[in-house]
Enzyme design. Sequence first.
Site, PDB file in Angstrom:
ATOM      1  N   SER A  22       0.826  -1.206   0.000  1.00 24.31           N
ATOM      2  CA  SER A  22       0.000   0.000   0.000  1.00 24.31           C
ATOM      3  C   SER A  22       0.860   1.255   0.000  1.00 24.31           C
ATOM      4  O   SER A  22       0.623   2.205  -0.757  1.00 24.31           O
ATOM      5  CB  SER A  22      -0.930   0.007   1.216  1.00 24.31           C
ATOM      6  OG  SER A  22      -1.856  -1.059   1.160  1.00 24.31           O
ATOM      7  N   ARG A  26       1.108   8.303   5.503  1.00 28.00           N
ATOM      8  CA  ARG A  26       0.217   7.476   6.316  1.00 28.00           C
ATOM      9  C   ARG A  26      -1.192   8.053   6.329  1.00 28.00           C
ATOM     10  O   ARG A  26      -2.179   7.313   6.382  1.00 28.00           O
ATOM     11  CB  ARG A  26       0.754   7.331   7.750  1.00 28.00           C
ATOM     12  CG  ARG A  26       0.026   6.280   8.565  1.00 28.00           C
ATOM     13  CD  ARG A  26       0.724   5.988   9.865  1.00 28.00           C
ATOM     14  NE  ARG A  26       1.897   5.158   9.715  1.00 28.00           N
ATOM     15  CZ  ARG A  26       1.876   3.821   9.656  1.00 28.00           C
ATOM     16  NH1 ARG A  26       0.730   3.168   9.709  1.00 28.00           N
ATOM     17  NH2 ARG A  26       2.999   3.136   9.545  1.00 28.00           N
ATOM     18  N   HIS A  29      -2.546   6.947   3.068  1.00 28.02           N
ATOM     19  CA  HIS A  29      -2.807   5.509   3.184  1.00 28.02           C
ATOM     20  C   HIS A  29      -4.109   5.235   3.932  1.00 28.02           C
ATOM     21  O   HIS A  29      -4.871   4.328   3.586  1.00 28.02           O
ATOM     22  CB  HIS A  29      -1.633   4.856   3.909  1.00 28.02           C
ATOM     23  CG  HIS A  29      -1.830   3.417   4.256  1.00 28.02           C
ATOM     24  ND1 HIS A  29      -2.242   3.002   5.509  1.00 28.02           N
ATOM     25  CD2 HIS A  29      -1.678   2.285   3.527  1.00 28.02           C
ATOM     26  CE1 HIS A  29      -2.326   1.688   5.537  1.00 28.02           C
ATOM     27  NE2 HIS A  29      -1.984   1.221   4.349  1.00 28.02           N
TER      28      HIS A  29
END
Length: 222
Positions: free
Chosen positions: A21, A44, A47
Amino acid sequence: MSQNIQTEQLTQAGQQIEHDSFAIVDREVGEHHYSDGEWQVVRRMIHATADFEFNGLTEFSAQAVEGGIQAILHGAPIVADVEMICVGLSLPRLAHFGIGAHQFIADADVIAAAKQVNSTRAVQAMRKAHKLGLLDGGIVAVGNAPTALLEVLRLIKEDGIKPALIVGMPVGFVSAAESKDLLAELTDVPWLISRGRKGGSTLVVAAIHALLSLAESRQTHG
């Protein structure tokens, strides 16, 4: 290319999915202006939301990442505006640094005080956190209530508190963008924001997890 920071996944399969990912985010994000530490936070957040607009919407004060890392390494408390942030944070990661995550939005005394003065629970919750000595030197995490962020800004101005870091990402249409704009004017308290209306608890949790991972890497590798 950025390297993956400390993973939260406990199985090899989970670690591989997370690795893949992050690799997709790195491949598809295009150019960005963030430092290595800042990018670990932003990637992040992307993500967690699959929203590449946070490449650009996310802004940091000069000492935000380092301030967050140092606060974590010293076990600073986290004060959140809503329970969802506390629930989303990794308990093992927090325990590793001796960090407590606090929220007071549903406390009976907070609700009573809000009703008495026709305020919001978020405002009274931050006042309670201040009375308990959690804001000064702590990490303030706001993902839902702009009034919580505005109250913290008032306490900084009028009471002289100095949080170690403010993660200001309230989501919504009333005062959300404006509260973040005001936070970005601070020069003596580190901050991390998502500009405009976008925000939310998920983003705050992602940002703090990134900082926890960076702090853990600092412990491991110096």
